[in-house]
Design an enzyme around this catalytic site. Structure first.
Site, PDB file in Angstrom:
ATOM      1  N   LYS A   1       0.834  -1.212   0.000  1.00 58.17           N
ATOM      2  CA  LYS A   1       0.000   0.000   0.000  1.00 58.17           C
ATOM      3  C   LYS A   1       0.865   1.257   0.000  1.00 58.17           C
ATOM      4  O   LYS A   1       0.639   2.172  -0.794  1.00 58.17           O
ATOM      5  CB  LYS A   1      -0.905  -0.001   1.241  1.00 58.17           C
ATOM      6  CG  LYS A   1      -1.582   1.326   1.513  1.00 58.17           C
ATOM      7  CD  LYS A   1      -2.488   1.280   2.708  1.00 58.17           C
ATOM      8  CE  LYS A   1      -1.854   1.662   4.014  1.00 58.17           C
ATOM      9  NZ  LYS A   1      -1.526   3.104   4.170  1.00 58.17           N
ATOM     10  N   ASN A   2       1.834   1.306   0.905  1.00 55.18           N
ATOM     11  CA  ASN A   2       2.605   2.541   1.073  1.00 55.18           C
ATOM     12  C   ASN A   2       3.598   2.787  -0.053  1.00 55.18           C
ATOM     13  O   ASN A   2       4.187   3.863  -0.124  1.00 55.18           O
ATOM     14  CB  ASN A   2       3.329   2.544   2.424  1.00 55.18           C
ATOM     15  CG  ASN A   2       2.364   2.786   3.568  1.00 55.18           C
ATOM     16  OD1 ASN A   2       1.186   3.050   3.352  1.00 55.18           O
ATOM     17  ND2 ASN A   2       2.861   2.685   4.786  1.00 55.18           N
TER      18      ASN A   2
ATOM     19  N   CYS B   1      -5.627  13.422  12.934  1.00 54.15           N
ATOM     20  CA  CYS B   1      -5.700  12.028  12.537  1.00 54.15           C
ATOM     21  C   CYS B   1      -5.716  11.209  13.804  1.00 54.15           C
ATOM     22  O   CYS B   1      -5.164  11.633  14.822  1.00 54.15           O
ATOM     23  CB  CYS B   1      -4.479  11.716  11.692  1.00 54.15           C
ATOM     24  SG  CYS B   1      -4.183   9.991  11.454  1.00 54.15           S
TER      25      CYS B   1
ATOM     26  N   ASP C   1       4.489   0.699  12.052  1.00 59.03           N
ATOM     27  CA  ASP C   1       3.329  -0.016  11.517  1.00 59.03           C
ATOM     28  C   ASP C   1       3.285  -1.495  11.952  1.00 59.03           C
ATOM     29  O   ASP C   1       2.314  -2.196  11.654  1.00 59.03           O
ATOM     30  CB  ASP C   1       3.292   0.076   9.984  1.00 59.03           C
ATOM     31  CG  ASP C   1       2.879   1.465   9.505  1.00 59.03           C
ATOM     32  OD1 ASP C   1       2.422   2.276  10.331  1.00 59.03           O
ATOM     33  OD2 ASP C   1       3.000   1.738   8.293  1.00 59.03           O
TER      34      ASP C   1
ATOM     35  N   ARG D   1      -8.602  -0.735   4.459  1.00 57.90           N
ATOM     36  CA  ARG D   1      -7.733   0.298   3.875  1.00 57.90           C
ATOM     37  C   ARG D   1      -6.372  -0.285   3.536  1.00 57.90           C
ATOM     38  O   ARG D   1      -5.692   0.226   2.647  1.00 57.90           O
ATOM     39  CB  ARG D   1      -7.540   1.448   4.865  1.00 57.90           C
ATOM     40  CG  ARG D   1      -8.790   2.265   5.105  1.00 57.90           C
ATOM     41  CD  ARG D   1      -8.473   3.443   5.995  1.00 57.90           C
ATOM     42  NE  ARG D   1      -7.214   4.054   5.559  1.00 57.90           N
ATOM     43  CZ  ARG D   1      -6.396   4.735   6.336  1.00 57.90           C
ATOM     44  NH1 ARG D   1      -6.679   4.908   7.603  1.00 57.90           N
ATOM     45  NH2 ARG D   1      -5.289   5.253   5.870  1.00 57.90           N
TER      46      ARG D   1
ATOM     47  N   ARG E   1       0.188  14.639  13.222  1.00 59.48           N
ATOM     48  CA  ARG E   1       0.728  14.421  11.886  1.00 59.48           C
ATOM     49  C   ARG E   1       0.703  15.660  10.987  1.00 59.48           C
ATOM     50  O   ARG E   1      -0.055  15.724  10.016  1.00 59.48           O
ATOM     51  CB  ARG E   1      -0.002  13.258  11.208  1.00 59.48           C
ATOM     52  CG  ARG E   1       0.133  11.978  11.974  1.00 59.48           C
ATOM     53  CD  ARG E   1      -0.586  10.836  11.316  1.00 59.48           C
ATOM     54  NE  ARG E   1       0.230  10.141  10.335  1.00 59.48           N
ATOM     55  CZ  ARG E   1      -0.158   9.055   9.688  1.00 59.48           C
ATOM     56  NH1 ARG E   1      -1.363   8.563   9.882  1.00 59.48           N
ATOM     57  NH2 ARG E   1       0.638   8.468   8.833  1.00 59.48           N
TER      58      ARG E   1
END
Ligand code: UD1
Length: 417
Positions: free
Chosen positions: A22-23, A117, A305, A397, A122
């Site tokens: 994803k990133n 967030c 993460d 997501r 952030r």
């Protein structure tokens, strides 16, 4: 709203194919804004965040053609709307990644400021400062960042904090700037390297991606290219922790072991057996684990993460261990939910002390962010009885077909609509 029902207790075993990251996919999709020619991408994961990014690029004027399963062709021949509206940015912070490329190619961009967030404030000040150093005029109007520059100029930019999307935004902007840009204290995450490789295939001149200093020699224009998105190291790590916690044996295929050195080291410290080849990793465990201390920091240190997933592991390990979060200020929201399953966790500032308990008991819990959701799934897989995880839209997501993949590995997991 969907929820997940998990009946814990099964050891997971078998092979699982890892999806594209994803990133890495998110910044690489925005690289399509840098050229009028087609960018052909493969291994693009089917995720909600990817869908949001494709919708944003489509809104701006990029032609998006998904063909085979995980292929997408993007063509940014003309970009009539050089704006990322609030409705899109508020659902996904990574929308800020359109700022650098749009400004660099068209001399103007408007991107809504991402609001607060769930995992901390952030800010995006470093993205803005970096572009200003390259000569952009930036004003904040009605909640939007409005950036203008005839042509960006190369600059020496030293970033105070290591920022992943900040590095990516500035690297894309610098690719089309006039002259040379040096990004010091740049993020060294593998996803930055993957983006750099895609940009280089598009004709960019970039050196040092993957180190703390990236040098970009600007070129007048970029061309089309094909690129395969790297494997998702966080998805990989999550499945491997599942193998360790459930006392099973999982082989992750299409993985990138070199991107997971710190995570694999921690799994071995916890007592799991880790073996690897060029593009696979296997973890085997009898489920008897030792608690491991974790301190998150920018790559190549332990990734934030994966913090929540290792917290879940420590909950059922023997002994006590500390988990220190240094990247985000409010990233312990899973603690309360893990406690509902019987975990023993004390939080003091940025550190959580986890004392292993003999067993967790199923309960209803709520997912609060993407990786917190993954940690609750892991806890549910080992908890006695049934665990219901509510608000799993966070999970969609970032994890492609997670319940399908877990079911294939022997988990009893079901989505409830
Ligand atoms: C990216 C990842 C996210 C991961 C995070 C840290 C994507 C799409 N998301 O997020 O999954 O958890 O890296 O590895 O790749 N900061 C500032 N000013 C800025 C930018 C950041 O102070 O202008 C601070 C942040 O508040 C945070 C730290 O820098 O404390 C790191 O954030 P950053 O690396 O920018 O995270 P993201 O790129 O948003």
């Amino acid at each position: 709203m969907d929820s997940l029902l998990i009946r814990g207790g099964n050891a997971l075993a078998g092979e699982v194919r890892i999806s594209g990251a994803k990133n890495a996919a998110l910044p690489i999709l925005t690289a399509s804004l840098l050229t009028a020619e087609p960018l052909v991408l493969s291994n693009v994961p089917h995720l909600k965040d990817v869908g949001t990014m494709l919708a944003l690029l489509g809104h701006m004027g990029v032609t998006v053609t998904p063909d085979e399963r995980n292929h997408v062709t993007l063509c940014g021949e003309s970009i009539p709307h050089r704006e990322a509206p609030y409705e899109m940015v508020k659902t996904m912070r990574a929308s800020i990644l359109v700022l650098g490329p749009t400004l660099a190619r068209f001399g103007e961009a408007r991107v809504s400021l991402p609001g607060g967030c769930a995992i901390g404030s952030r800010p995006v000040d470093l993205h803005i400062k970096g572009l200003q150093a390259m000569g952009a005029e930036i004003s904040i109007e009605h909640g939007y960042i409005h950036a203008r520059a005839k042509r960006l100029q190369g600059a020496h930019i030293a970033m105070d904090v290591v920022t992943v999307t900040g590095t990516e935004n500035l690297m894309m902007a610098a690719a089309l700037a006039e002259g040379t840009t040096v990004l010091a204290n740049a993020a060294r995450e593998p996803e930055v390297v993957d983006l750099a490789e895609c940009l280089i295939a598009m004709g960019a001149r970039i050196e040092g991606a993957g180190s703390g200093v990236i040098t970009i020699h600007g070129v007048p224009e970029l061309h089309g290219a094909t690129h395969r998105v790297m494997p998702d190291r966080i998805e990989t790590g999550t499945f491997l922790v599942a193998a360790a916690m459930t006392g099973g044996r999982i082989r992750a295929l299409d993985a990138a072991p070199e991107t997971l050195v710190s995570v694999l080291g921690k799994l071995a410290d916890a007592g799991a057996k880790v073996t690897q080849g060029d593009d696979w990793i296997e973890v085997e465990s009898d489920g008897v684990l030792n608690a491991v201390d974790v301190r998150t920091a920018p790559h190549p240190a332990f990734p934030t993460d994966m913090q929540a997933q290792f917290m879940a592991l420590n909950c059922i390990a023997s002994g006590a261990a500390s988990i220190t979060e240094t990247i985000f200020e409010n990233r312990f929201m899973h603690v309360q939910e893990l406690r509902r399953l019987g975990a023993n966790i004390e939080v003091s500032g940025h550190t959580a002390l986890v004392r292993g308990v003999p067993r967790l008991d199923g309960a209803t819990v709520m997912a609060t962010d993407l990786r917190a959701s993954a940690c609750l799934v892991l806890a549910g897989l080992v908890a006695a009885g049934e665990t219901t995880i509510e608000r799993i839209y966070h999970l969609d997501r970032g994890y492609e077909r997670i319940e399908e993949k877990l079911t294939q590995l022997g988990a009893r997991i079901q989505r409830i609509h």
